[in-house]
Design a protein around this motif. Structure first.
Motif, mmCIF file in Angstrom:
data_model
loop_
_atom_site.group_PDB
_atom_site.id
_atom_site.type_symbol
_atom_site.label_atom_id
_atom_site.label_comp_id
_atom_site.label_asym_id
_atom_site.label_seq_id
_atom_site.Cartn_x
_atom_site.Cartn_y
_atom_site.Cartn_z
ATOM 1 N N ASP A 4 0.880 -1.174 0.000
ATOM 2 C CA ASP A 4 0.000 0.000 0.000
ATOM 3 C C ASP A 4 0.918 1.225 0.000
ATOM 4 N N VAL A 6 0.388 4.253 0.654
ATOM 5 C CA VAL A 6 0.085 5.266 1.677
ATOM 6 C C VAL A 6 0.627 4.829 3.041
ATOM 7 N N CYS A 7 0.233 3.648 3.511
ATOM 8 C CA CYS A 7 0.630 3.197 4.853
ATOM 9 C C CYS A 7 1.762 2.182 4.828
ATOM 10 N N GLU A 8 2.149 1.736 3.626
ATOM 11 C CA GLU A 8 3.237 0.776 3.408
ATOM 12 C C GLU A 8 2.953 -0.618 3.967
ATOM 13 N N MET A 9 1.673 -0.922 4.163
ATOM 14 C CA MET A 9 1.277 -2.256 4.617
ATOM 15 C C MET A 9 1.303 -3.225 3.427
ATOM 16 N N CYS A 30 -4.944 -1.239 1.598
ATOM 17 C CA CYS A 30 -5.471 -2.035 2.703
ATOM 18 C C CYS A 30 -6.867 -1.566 3.099
ATOM 19 N N CYS A 34 -7.053 4.777 2.551
ATOM 20 C CA CYS A 34 -5.726 4.918 1.947
ATOM 21 C C CYS A 34 -5.856 5.238 0.454
ATOM 22 N N LYS A 37 -6.724 8.933 0.103
ATOM 23 C CA LYS A 37 -5.558 9.800 0.321
ATOM 24 C C LYS A 37 -4.638 9.783 -0.900
ATOM 25 N N TYR A 45 2.966 10.059 -2.533
ATOM 26 C CA TYR A 45 3.172 8.697 -2.075
ATOM 27 C C TYR A 45 4.065 7.866 -2.991
#
Length: 46
Positions: A4, A6-9, A30, A34, A37, A45
């Motif tokens: 992801d 945005v959150c790097e998940m 996720c 996200c 955003k 990002y």
């Protein structure tokens, strides 16, 4: 697995909560938040 932006998940593309295309590439998220955003300002990002 995809990441992801945005959150790097780590996200399984087959089970991603959301996805979008940007400049010919598909990004997986996720959660819908996200994705929202990312779509507001993708360059932040990448």
């Amino acid at each position: 697995m995809a990441t992801d932006p945005v959150c790097e998940m780590e996200v399984d593309p087959d089970e991603a909560a959301a996805e979008t295309e940007y400049q010919g590439e598909t990004y997986y998220f996720c959660a819908p938040g996200c994705k929202d955003k990312f779509e507001e300002n993708p360059e932040d990002y990448l």
